[in-house]
Motif scaffolding. Structure first.
Motif, mmCIF file in Angstrom:
data_model
loop_
_atom_site.group_PDB
_atom_site.id
_atom_site.type_symbol
_atom_site.label_atom_id
_atom_site.label_comp_id
_atom_site.label_asym_id
_atom_site.label_seq_id
_atom_site.Cartn_x
_atom_site.Cartn_y
_atom_site.Cartn_z
ATOM 1 N N ALA B 80 0.833 -1.203 0.000
ATOM 2 C CA ALA B 80 0.000 0.000 0.000
ATOM 3 C C ALA B 80 0.865 1.250 0.000
ATOM 4 C CB ALA B 80 -0.927 -0.001 1.211
ATOM 5 N N GLY B 81 1.945 1.222 0.796
ATOM 6 C CA GLY B 81 2.867 2.353 0.821
ATOM 7 C C GLY B 81 3.483 2.580 -0.544
ATOM 8 N N ALA B 82 3.942 1.484 -1.160
ATOM 9 C CA ALA B 82 4.566 1.586 -2.476
ATOM 10 C C ALA B 82 3.564 2.106 -3.500
ATOM 11 C CB ALA B 82 5.106 0.225 -2.900
ATOM 12 N N PHE B 209 10.342 8.353 -12.083
ATOM 13 C CA PHE B 209 9.605 8.932 -10.957
ATOM 14 C C PHE B 209 8.847 7.845 -10.200
ATOM 15 C CE2 PHE B 209 10.417 13.175 -12.393
ATOM 16 C CZ PHE B 209 10.227 13.967 -11.286
ATOM 17 N N VAL B 210 8.175 6.961 -10.957
ATOM 18 C CA VAL B 210 7.408 5.903 -10.301
ATOM 19 C C VAL B 210 8.331 4.997 -9.505
ATOM 20 C CG1 VAL B 210 5.970 3.886 -10.692
ATOM 21 C CG2 VAL B 210 5.535 5.992 -11.960
ATOM 22 N N LEU B 211 9.466 4.648 -10.079
ATOM 23 C CA LEU B 211 10.420 3.786 -9.370
ATOM 24 C C LEU B 211 10.866 4.439 -8.064
ATOM 25 C CD1 LEU B 211 12.020 1.147 -9.610
ATOM 26 C CD2 LEU B 211 13.820 2.417 -10.792
ATOM 27 N N GLY B 212 11.246 5.716 -8.152
ATOM 28 C CA GLY B 212 11.625 6.437 -6.941
ATOM 29 C C GLY B 212 10.456 6.536 -5.973
ATOM 30 N N GLY B 213 9.236 6.711 -6.515
ATOM 31 C CA GLY B 213 8.041 6.825 -5.684
ATOM 32 C C GLY B 213 7.743 5.529 -4.941
ATOM 33 N N LEU B 214 7.920 4.398 -5.627
ATOM 34 C CA LEU B 214 7.710 3.107 -4.969
ATOM 35 C C LEU B 214 8.656 2.975 -3.782
ATOM 36 C CD1 LEU B 214 7.496 0.734 -8.082
ATOM 37 C CD2 LEU B 214 5.609 1.535 -6.666
ATOM 38 N N MET B 215 9.911 3.311 -4.013
ATOM 39 C CA MET B 215 10.908 3.212 -2.940
ATOM 40 C C MET B 215 10.548 4.156 -1.791
ATOM 41 S SD MET B 215 13.306 1.227 -4.276
ATOM 42 C CE MET B 215 14.778 1.589 -3.363
ATOM 43 N N GLY B 216 10.249 5.409 -2.158
ATOM 44 C CA GLY B 216 9.906 6.397 -1.133
ATOM 45 C C GLY B 216 8.675 5.972 -0.346
ATOM 46 N N GLY B 217 7.677 5.414 -1.058
ATOM 47 C CA GLY B 217 6.447 4.981 -0.398
ATOM 48 C C GLY B 217 6.705 3.886 0.616
#
Lengths: 406, 307
Positions: B80-82, B209-217
């Motif tokens: 869910a975070g990712a 961006f999505v890849l970084g967003g998944l990690m950040g999430g």
């Protein structure tokens, strides 16, 4: 509780605040001296008439910005009191709410105070909500002869400075820190205590008084500071456990105590935990869960949740704002009603000066406590009560002086 | 400071550092392809925390979960975070940065937009989810798992380190071994030549961006389990992780990992030696020192042009 602004600024806001502060540091003396010159003329011209007169009650506190959650609690309580008074039909005057937003910050306090002072219909101010802004705004209110009654600024030095019209409608932090020390000293098996503050003016002030009290009582005291916005409480918890103290005082707010308590629990801390009114909130249990169990919490407030009057207040508040009352909602509701009662008592002869005189001499029994003030404007009855988290509830233990006496 | 203390502090530092490392990847990837300091990444991180809290609150974890249930909850929270982190990062790129790229806006405009997006997002979160912190529902009994050299390691700590490690290996694999990865590296080296070679730059940027967003999430969720979730939670970890990315060499994925771990460990030792008030003083003193002698960071820049 000295609701001082916490330092958690979003993104670059912190940088802007620093810039702002330097500007205001220069601006305040200039503004203040300008005010000295012009203050004589700025008295009210709203007194006199009876029927249909409209009085404005101002609220100075954070209505936007970082601490808006705390500010809204109070703003809602005040608005509820005003709305109820207007709807009751008991009074031959109308009341209006006047918001003066200081964002909980010293830098905005001057402008907020000036906006209330400049409106001749404003007869009293509730607030400032936080101690820092009070330090800036109270002298201005004093010069304008406008009463400012704070239900939440608890810094003990505020009433020592002769602001003129400042009334502190809440016991100050000295009483609370001293009560913590007194109570811990009376507990069997407590010989060493660690006092942790959150680096806020509230936390540091509370911790200082507690440390002095503990040292006078002959206990071993260690101190530590953990800024409230720390990203990881594991280190602090580790330090507390390895120091082997019997008890811990946390001087700060529940938001920070919650993760700290969880980490302490995990680190195997089994001593006594004590915190103040900043942590005395059901949110603590919500956030910390089982780790909050057993924590002792002091508060200048008696147990209001059990009383019918407060329960009905909570229901009306819920109905009006679709959220339960929060920290200091009921207290600011009380202060608003105290002001309304005094306006009524003056029977039309309401001006800023007469209302301040009436408030300073008032004894008003509110939902939360009985309000009265000593000569300096400090809260008359500095009594502190003890609570303990038990079974997921904040349970009421009694007055600290009686508990300590055994 | 005894030997066992050193191990205690090291464990705390590695746990914190691996979180910084996962967040730092997001900064470094975006910088690599766009030379953009995406300050709104801290809010991507925050939204991951909310994603985890919301998903778990909806599921309502049972009171005494079995091992398997606990595992399921943690996986759910991570996913869910990712998901939310990835979504926010995707939307952020489309709404805030893509229009600027289309207009060939100057670098400064991107930076200001990033700061504006950050303010917008965290205030939006405060409005949507309330300004009170939200606790992560209890997913497992956080007990001591095992000891290394007399230092106990808790379930939360293990989950954070293991998840971070898996994420880091995964992103390293994606960047170095997949088609998307070669696209990212190609755009980082020279976007014009990359597009001449048939790389769809818009798509690569969006996916970065999505890849970084998944990690950040995911990092946001893990951070939430360790502390709590709040609309302002992104700022400090975000800034620190950004510093970690610079420390390791911004634009360099492995450098971000190394920088994150280094900052985490330095912070933990600073706190142990001088107290919590000095946390960032120590960490950022190291950053300044390293940059004085190696302006491109510890590992320097392996992908992308010089800033």
């Amino acid at each position: 509780m000295e609701l001082c602004g916490d330092n958690r600024s979003g993104s670059l806001q912190g940088v802007f605040e620093v810039l702002n502060k330097t500007i205001v540091r220069l601006a305040i003396p200039i503004a203040a001296s300008a005010l000295v010159l012009s203050a004589c003329g700025s008295d009210d011209d709203g007194g006199g008439g009876g029927d249909g007169q409209t009085y404005k009650i101002a609220y100075q506190g954070p209505i936007s910005g970082q601490n808006v959650a705390l500010g809204e609690n109070m703003a809602n309580g005040i608005q509820l009191a005003i709305d109820e008074a207007n709807e009751s039909g008991d009074y031959d005057f109308k009341l209006e709410y006047f918001p003066a937003d200081d964002q909980g910050s010293e830098t905005q306090a001057t402008a907020a105070a000036q906006s209330a002072i400049d409106d001749p219909d404003v007869v009293a101010v509730i607030g400032p909500a936080f101690s820092g802004p009070t330090q800036v705004a109270a002298p201005l209110y004093g010069q304008a002869g406008l009463a400012s009654v704070s239900s939440s600024a608890t810094n003990p030095t505020l009433t020592d400075q002769g602001f003129g019209t400042f009334l502190q409608a809440v016991p100050n932090d000295n009483a609370q820190g001293a009560a913590m020390a007194e109570w811990l000293a009376s507990q069997d098996g407590v010989s060493s205590v660690m006092v942790v503050d959150d680096k806020s003016p509230y936390g540091e002030g509370l911790a200082e008084v507690a440390v002095n009290g503990l040292e006078e009582a002959g206990l071993d005291v260690e101190t530590a500071s953990v800024p409230a916005d720390t990203v990881d409480y594991s280190s602090a918890a580790h330090d507390v456990v390895s120091s082997g103290v019997d008890a811990l005082i946390y001087a700060g707010y529940y938001e920070a105590l919650a993760p700290f308590a969880i980490r302490l629990n995990e680190a195997g801390y089994d001593g006594i935990g004590v915190s103040g009114d900043g942590s005395n909130d059901a949110e603590l249990i919500h956030l910390a869960g089982d780790a909050a169990e057993g924590w002792y919490l002091t508060c200048p407030c008696t147990d209001a949740t059990q009383e019918e009057a407060t329960q009905s207040f909570a229901e009306r508040y819920q109905a009006a704002y679709d959220t339960p009352p929060g920290t200091y909602s009921a207290e600011s509701y009380d202060v608003a009603n105290m002001i309304i009662q005094q306006i009524d008592g003056l029977q039309g002869n309401v001006d800023r000066q007469s209302l301040y005189q009436a408030l300073a001499g008032a004894e008003y029994e509110g939902l939360t406590k009985t309000f009265s003030f000593d000569e300096s404007g400090a809260f008359a009855e500095q009594k502190i009560y003890m609570y303990q988290v038990d079974g997921g509830q904040i349970g009421y233990l009694g007055a600290v002086d009686e508990l300590a006496a055994g | 400071m005894s030997v066992s203390d050193i191990w205690d502090v090291l464990v705390l530092g590695v746990v914190l550092g691996s979180l910084y490392a996962v967040i730092a990847i997001g900064y470094t990837l975006v910088y690599g392809v766009l030379q953009l300091l995406n300050f709104a990444h801290s809010e991507v991180f925050m939204s991951g925390g909310y994603g985890g809290v919301i998903a778990l609150t909806l599921v309502e974890p049972v009171a005494d979960p079995s091992g398997l249930q606990s595992f399921g909850y943690v996986i759910l929270g991570i996913c869910a975070g990712a998901l939310l982190g990835g979504l926010v990062a995707f939307g952020l790129e489309k709404a805030a940065y893509l229009p600027l790229r289309r207009r060939n806006a100057p670098r400064l405009v991107f930076l200001i937009t990033a700061i504006g997006a950050s303010f917008f997002l965290y205030n939006l979160a405060g409005k949507l989810f309330g300004r009170y912190p939200m606790p992560m529902p209890t997913m497992y009994e956080n007990r001591k798992l095992f000891e290394i050299f007399g230092t106990s390691v808790s379930v939360t700590q293990l989950i954070i380190v293991v998840t971070a490690l898996v994420m880091l290996l995964l992103v390293d694999f994606v960047v170095n071994r997949t088609k998307l990865g070669s696209g990212i590296r190609a755009v980082a080296q020279d976007p014009e030549v990359a597009s001449l070679m048939g790389v769809n730059i818009d798509r690569v940027v969006s996916r970065t961006f999505v890849l970084g967003g998944l990690m950040g999430g995911v990092a946001g969720f893990l951070f939430g389990t360790n502390l709590q979730v709040e609309y302002t939670m992104g700022f400090l970890p975000g800034i620190t992780a950004f510093a970690a990315a610079v420390l390791g060499g911004i634009g360099n994925v492995r450098g971000a990992m190394l920088g994150g771990l280094t900052l985490g460990v330095v912070e933990a030792f600073t706190v142990e030696l001088w107290g919590d008030a000095w946390r960032y003083v120590g960490a950022f003193a190291v950053l300044i020192l390293v940059l004085m002698f190696r302006p491109t960071g510890i590992l320097g820049e392996r992908v992308g042009r010089t800033a």
